[in-house]
Each structure stands twice: as C-alpha cells, then as structure tokens.
Write a protein that holds these residues in place. Structure first.
Motif, PDB file in Angstrom:
ATOM      1  N   PHE A  39     -12.349   3.377   6.897  1.00 46.10           N
ATOM      2  CA  PHE A  39     -12.883   2.376   5.971  1.00 46.10           C
ATOM      3  C   PHE A  39     -13.988   1.581   6.674  1.00 46.10           C
ATOM      4  O   PHE A  39     -15.076   1.397   6.120  1.00 46.10           O
ATOM      5  CB  PHE A  39     -11.746   1.461   5.500  1.00 46.10           C
ATOM      6  CG  PHE A  39     -12.190   0.219   4.787  1.00 46.10           C
ATOM      7  CD1 PHE A  39     -12.685   0.264   3.496  1.00 46.10           C
ATOM      8  CD2 PHE A  39     -12.096  -1.026   5.411  1.00 46.10           C
ATOM      9  CE1 PHE A  39     -13.078  -0.889   2.832  1.00 46.10           C
ATOM     10  CE2 PHE A  39     -12.481  -2.186   4.764  1.00 46.10           C
ATOM     11  CZ  PHE A  39     -12.975  -2.114   3.475  1.00 46.10           C
ATOM     12  N   LEU A  40     -13.710   1.107   7.863  1.00 43.59           N
ATOM     13  CA  LEU A  40     -14.701   0.345   8.622  1.00 43.59           C
ATOM     14  C   LEU A  40     -15.962   1.168   8.869  1.00 43.59           C
ATOM     15  O   LEU A  40     -17.082   0.678   8.691  1.00 43.59           O
ATOM     16  CB  LEU A  40     -14.109  -0.117   9.954  1.00 43.59           C
ATOM     17  CG  LEU A  40     -15.129  -0.713  10.912  1.00 43.59           C
ATOM     18  CD1 LEU A  40     -15.442  -2.134  10.523  1.00 43.59           C
ATOM     19  CD2 LEU A  40     -14.643  -0.622  12.323  1.00 43.59           C
ATOM     20  N   ILE A 146     -10.094  -5.784   6.919  1.00 44.78           N
ATOM     21  CA  ILE A 146      -9.327  -4.760   7.637  1.00 44.78           C
ATOM     22  C   ILE A 146      -7.836  -4.978   7.424  1.00 44.78           C
ATOM     23  O   ILE A 146      -7.090  -4.034   7.168  1.00 44.78           O
ATOM     24  CB  ILE A 146      -9.697  -4.785   9.131  1.00 44.78           C
ATOM     25  CG1 ILE A 146     -11.083  -4.180   9.307  1.00 44.78           C
ATOM     26  CG2 ILE A 146      -8.667  -4.055   9.985  1.00 44.78           C
ATOM     27  CD1 ILE A 146     -11.716  -4.500  10.620  1.00 44.78           C
ATOM     28  N   ARG A 147      -7.434  -6.224   7.514  1.00 44.81           N
ATOM     29  CA  ARG A 147      -6.016  -6.531   7.290  1.00 44.81           C
ATOM     30  C   ARG A 147      -5.617  -6.190   5.854  1.00 44.81           C
ATOM     31  O   ARG A 147      -4.560  -5.609   5.612  1.00 44.81           O
ATOM     32  CB  ARG A 147      -5.750  -8.012   7.599  1.00 44.81           C
ATOM     33  CG  ARG A 147      -4.372  -8.507   7.222  1.00 44.81           C
ATOM     34  CD  ARG A 147      -3.263  -7.692   7.900  1.00 44.81           C
ATOM     35  NE  ARG A 147      -1.958  -8.098   7.439  1.00 44.81           N
ATOM     36  CZ  ARG A 147      -1.278  -7.465   6.492  1.00 44.81           C
ATOM     37  NH1 ARG A 147      -1.778  -6.404   5.886  1.00 44.81           N
ATOM     38  NH2 ARG A 147      -0.072  -7.882   6.149  1.00 44.81           N
ATOM     39  N   VAL A 148      -6.466  -6.552   4.899  1.00 47.58           N
ATOM     40  CA  VAL A 148      -6.176  -6.244   3.499  1.00 47.58           C
ATOM     41  C   VAL A 148      -6.144  -4.731   3.294  1.00 47.58           C
ATOM     42  O   VAL A 148      -5.239  -4.201   2.648  1.00 47.58           O
ATOM     43  CB  VAL A 148      -7.203  -6.913   2.554  1.00 47.58           C
ATOM     44  CG1 VAL A 148      -7.058  -6.403   1.135  1.00 47.58           C
ATOM     45  CG2 VAL A 148      -7.058  -8.432   2.603  1.00 47.58           C
ATOM     46  N   HIS A 149      -7.127  -4.016   3.857  1.00 47.38           N
ATOM     47  CA  HIS A 149      -7.175  -2.570   3.680  1.00 47.38           C
ATOM     48  C   HIS A 149      -5.919  -1.893   4.214  1.00 47.38           C
ATOM     49  O   HIS A 149      -5.434  -0.915   3.633  1.00 47.38           O
ATOM     50  CB  HIS A 149      -8.412  -1.971   4.352  1.00 47.38           C
ATOM     51  CG  HIS A 149      -8.538  -0.502   4.092  1.00 47.38           C
ATOM     52  ND1 HIS A 149      -7.901   0.432   4.871  1.00 47.38           N
ATOM     53  CD2 HIS A 149      -9.192   0.180   3.128  1.00 47.38           C
ATOM     54  CE1 HIS A 149      -8.178   1.643   4.405  1.00 47.38           C
ATOM     55  NE2 HIS A 149      -8.946   1.512   3.340  1.00 47.38           N
ATOM     56  N   PHE A 150      -5.414  -2.397   5.304  1.00 47.06           N
ATOM     57  CA  PHE A 150      -4.232  -1.774   5.914  1.00 47.06           C
ATOM     58  C   PHE A 150      -3.056  -1.726   4.950  1.00 47.06           C
ATOM     59  O   PHE A 150      -2.306  -0.754   4.930  1.00 47.06           O
ATOM     60  CB  PHE A 150      -3.848  -2.513   7.197  1.00 47.06           C
ATOM     61  CG  PHE A 150      -2.743  -1.847   7.956  1.00 47.06           C
ATOM     62  CD1 PHE A 150      -2.977  -0.666   8.630  1.00 47.06           C
ATOM     63  CD2 PHE A 150      -1.474  -2.395   7.968  1.00 47.06           C
ATOM     64  CE1 PHE A 150      -1.957  -0.035   9.322  1.00 47.06           C
ATOM     65  CE2 PHE A 150      -0.449  -1.779   8.656  1.00 47.06           C
ATOM     66  CZ  PHE A 150      -0.689  -0.595   9.336  1.00 47.06           C
ATOM     67  N   SER A 151      -2.894  -2.757   4.114  1.00 51.92           N
ATOM     68  CA  SER A 151      -1.754  -2.768   3.200  1.00 51.92           C
ATOM     69  C   SER A 151      -2.131  -2.560   1.737  1.00 51.92           C
ATOM     70  O   SER A 151      -1.310  -2.079   0.961  1.00 51.92           O
ATOM     71  CB  SER A 151      -0.943  -4.057   3.345  1.00 51.92           C
ATOM     72  OG  SER A 151      -1.764  -5.168   3.385  1.00 51.92           O
ATOM     73  N   CYS A 160     -15.047  -5.531  -0.554  1.00 50.48           N
ATOM     74  CA  CYS A 160     -16.233  -4.975   0.092  1.00 50.48           C
ATOM     75  C   CYS A 160     -17.401  -4.861  -0.892  1.00 50.48           C
ATOM     76  O   CYS A 160     -18.520  -5.288  -0.601  1.00 50.48           O
ATOM     77  CB  CYS A 160     -15.889  -3.611   0.683  1.00 50.48           C
ATOM     78  SG  CYS A 160     -17.280  -2.771   1.419  1.00 50.48           S
ATOM     79  N   PHE A 161     -17.142  -4.281  -2.051  1.00 52.85           N
ATOM     80  CA  PHE A 161     -18.210  -4.128  -3.042  1.00 52.85           C
ATOM     81  C   PHE A 161     -18.712  -5.483  -3.545  1.00 52.85           C
ATOM     82  O   PHE A 161     -19.906  -5.654  -3.773  1.00 52.85           O
ATOM     83  CB  PHE A 161     -17.762  -3.239  -4.208  1.00 52.85           C
ATOM     84  CG  PHE A 161     -17.671  -1.788  -3.841  1.00 52.85           C
ATOM     85  CD1 PHE A 161     -18.747  -1.122  -3.268  1.00 52.85           C
ATOM     86  CD2 PHE A 161     -16.491  -1.093  -4.033  1.00 52.85           C
ATOM     87  CE1 PHE A 161     -18.655   0.215  -2.908  1.00 52.85           C
ATOM     88  CE2 PHE A 161     -16.389   0.250  -3.691  1.00 52.85           C
ATOM     89  CZ  PHE A 161     -17.477   0.898  -3.125  1.00 52.85           C
TER      90      PHE A 161
END
Length: 179
Positions: A39-40, A146-151, A160-161
């Motif tokens: 994602f990053l 990143i923290r949000v994406h992880f869960s 992001c958008f």
C-alpha cells in the motif's frame, strides 16, 4: 561538508533501516505486514506519477544518487518499507489509545527530523507552495494511514484518495500536464 556527509548518509540510511528491520522486525509474521507495505509503495509511486511534471518536493542528486527517481526508489524500497515493517511489528495494538498516539508521534518526529536534516543539506527541496510543515502533515497521515490500512484497508484507501484530491486542489496540480 554537510552536503557531502548527507550524500553518503542518504545511501547508507536505507541499509541501516534494513539492518534494523532484520533485527527488530517480526519476521515470523512478515506476511501480515506485506499488504500494508505494498500500500505504501503504491501510494508513493502514485504521488510520484501524479506530480511528475509538477513536483511538490524533489530529491536532489547527490554524490551517490544521480537523480530524483533513483532516490525515490531507494527511499521507498529500502527506507520506508523497512520502517513500516518495524513500525507495525512493534506497534502497541493492545495498549491504550494515548500510548498508540505517543508511539505514532515518535515515528512522525523521527521521520520529520530525518527529512529536516536532508532539507538542511539541500538534498530535498520544496516547490509550488510545499514546505516542511506540509511534509510533517504527510508524515502524520502516512503513519495514521498505515495503521488504518493494517486493520481496515478500505478506509485507508479512502483516506488516501481524499488526501490526494485535497493536494490536487490546494496545490493546483495541473492534470493537463500529465504524461
């Protein structure tokens, strides 16, 4: 002198991050972190393409790195990816919200300090209204995202958008100039 030191440091820091990831990363569970690292990478390269002809920041060439693109690849694959791996490996998921905020803030401060050093050395420059304060805000959103994406990956992509849309409008990035 600072430029020369920073030039060598720019090349060596990613390898130090890789060593730190080797030492402090949760290698038994690396597959859990892999989607967030991708994602990053996608977000970073997407922004690079989006701002190709209208850069908000530029990594200047140095003694060891010949241009912005090589520097961006080096930073993304060997700098940010190991940092994110360590960030998630050591993240205090079961701690209080306050401790999680403090943990994230420490990472933001560290990352902003590194960028500040490279800016002072002239290895990163800002353009079209971008400045160091905007970079700090990006670091905040990056670690939060990143923290949000992880869960919850869907919400991270929405965030992001929304951020990209805001950046496009606020900095008036001309779409017509894109390749």
């Amino acid at each position: 002198m600072l430029y020369t030191f920073a030039s060598y440091l720019r090349l060596s820091i990613p390898f130090l991050y890789l060593l730190a990831a080797w030492r402090f990363g949760d290698w038994k569970n690396w597959i859990k972190y892999y989607p967030t690292i991708l994602f990053l990478i996608c977000v970073d390269f997407g922004m690079s393409i989006f701002t190709y002809k209208y850069p908000l920041w530029t990594f200047q060439k140095s003694l060891m790195v010949p241009n912005h693109t090589i520097s961006d690849y080096l930073i993304t694959f060997f700098g940010l990816s190991p940092l994110i791996f360590i960030f998630l490996s050591k993240y205090p998921f079961k701690s209080s919200m306050i401790w999680q905020i403090v943990y994230g803030a420490c990472w933001v401060i560290f990352s902003a300090a590194m960028e500040s050093f490279f800016n002072a050395a002239g290895l990163i420059t800002y353009h079209h209204g971008w400045n160091f304060l905007w970079s700090i805000l990006v670091w905040v959103f990056m670690f939060f995202g990143i923290r949000v994406h992880f869960s919850k990956p869907f919400w991270a992509w929405l965030l992001c958008f929304a951020c990209v849309f805001f950046i496009k409008l606020y900095f008036q990035i001309p779409i017509r100039n894109m390749k």
